[in-house]
Design a protein around this motif. Structure first.
Motif, PDB file in Angstrom:
ATOM      1  N   ALA A  50       0.882  -1.168   0.000  1.00  0.00           N
ATOM      2  CA  ALA A  50       0.000   0.000   0.000  1.00  0.00           C
ATOM      3  C   ALA A  50       0.918   1.215   0.000  1.00  0.00           C
ATOM      4  N   HIS A  51       0.316   2.389  -0.033  1.00  0.00           N
ATOM      5  CA  HIS A  51       1.094   3.630  -0.009  1.00  0.00           C
ATOM      6  C   HIS A  51       0.562   4.547   1.077  1.00  0.00           C
ATOM      7  N   VAL A 108       0.184   2.160 -15.195  1.00  0.00           N
ATOM      8  CA  VAL A 108      -0.152   2.785 -13.918  1.00  0.00           C
ATOM      9  C   VAL A 108       0.182   4.274 -13.990  1.00  0.00           C
ATOM     10  N   LEU A 109      -0.799   5.106 -13.645  1.00  0.00           N
ATOM     11  CA  LEU A 109      -0.605   6.543 -13.517  1.00  0.00           C
ATOM     12  C   LEU A 109      -0.547   6.845 -12.025  1.00  0.00           C
ATOM     13  N   ALA A 110       0.507   7.525 -11.593  1.00  0.00           N
ATOM     14  CA  ALA A 110       0.717   7.763 -10.165  1.00  0.00           C
ATOM     15  C   ALA A 110       0.754   9.251  -9.856  1.00  0.00           C
ATOM     16  N   SER A 111       0.261   9.587  -8.667  1.00  0.00           N
ATOM     17  CA  SER A 111       0.159  10.982  -8.237  1.00  0.00           C
ATOM     18  C   SER A 111       1.460  11.534  -7.662  1.00  0.00           C
ATOM     19  N   GLU A 112       2.430  10.670  -7.425  1.00  0.00           N
ATOM     20  CA  GLU A 112       3.693  11.096  -6.812  1.00  0.00           C
ATOM     21  C   GLU A 112       4.869  10.450  -7.539  1.00  0.00           C
ATOM     22  N   TYR A 113       6.039  11.051  -7.381  1.00  0.00           N
ATOM     23  CA  TYR A 113       7.264  10.444  -7.877  1.00  0.00           C
ATOM     24  C   TYR A 113       7.589   9.235  -7.008  1.00  0.00           C
ATOM     25  N   TYR A 114       8.429   8.343  -7.527  1.00  0.00           N
ATOM     26  CA  TYR A 114       8.809   7.161  -6.754  1.00  0.00           C
ATOM     27  C   TYR A 114       9.496   7.582  -5.462  1.00  0.00           C
ATOM     28  N   ASN A 117      10.027   5.364   0.726  1.00  0.00           N
ATOM     29  CA  ASN A 117       9.479   5.620   2.067  1.00  0.00           C
ATOM     30  C   ASN A 117       7.954   5.697   2.076  1.00  0.00           C
ATOM     31  N   ASP A 118       7.335   5.864   0.915  1.00  0.00           N
ATOM     32  CA  ASP A 118       5.880   5.924   0.828  1.00  0.00           C
ATOM     33  C   ASP A 118       5.245   4.532   0.822  1.00  0.00           C
ATOM     34  N   TYR A 119       6.033   3.505   0.538  1.00  0.00           N
ATOM     35  CA  TYR A 119       5.520   2.137   0.456  1.00  0.00           C
ATOM     36  C   TYR A 119       5.321   1.539   1.843  1.00  0.00           C
TER      37      TYR A 119
END
Length: 137
Positions: A50-51, A108-114, A117-119
């Motif tokens: 999850a994020h 996949v379209l993502a709202s943030e850069y990789y 630490n978000d994972y």
């Protein structure tokens, strides 16, 4: 659990089909990253995370796959099989992608850069995160 799918406008004629996507119009967030999966080995499950902040839209550009969603209290299985539909996944959602067709390409379209630490890659930590997040509501 509410499963949110976006149906994108198709433009087509005898030459074929086209789908155009614009952030903050067709996609409910600013797109900061795009990636795709293909040649997924038969029987493999992907994701298992999850994020904390990131939101995503998953679009099956070609072929099909299934998505297992888990919000900490409910689960859902979602079939992705239309290149003009995208599945919205919020930050607080555990996801697993599986049952890819041989020809599957999942964008996949993502709202943030990789940001590693978000994972949240540990399911028990995910449950604690969701519990804490829901406590504030």
């Amino acid at each position: 659990m509410e499963v949110i799918k976006y149906r994108f406008q198709q433009h087509g004629d005898e030459r074929g089909q086209l789908v155009a996507l614009e952030e903050m119009r067709d996609i409910p967030f600013e797109i900061k990253r795009v990636y795709y999966m293909y040649d997924t080995v038969d029987g493999v499950r992907r994701g298992y995370h999850a994020h904390r902040c990131l939101e995503q839209i998953l679009i099956p550009i070609h072929g099909t796959c299934k998505i297992h969603l888990d919000n900490g209290s409910e689960t859902a299985e979602v079939l992705l099989d239309k290149p003009y539909e995208g599945l919205y996944i919020a930050n607080n959602m555990w996801r697993e992608m599986y049952d890819f067709s041989e020809d599957a390409v999942l964008m996949v379209l993502a709202s943030e850069y990789y940001d590693e630490n978000d994972y949240i890659r540990d399911y028990d930590k995910f449950l604690a995160f969701v519990k804490e997040e829901n406590k504030d509501k």
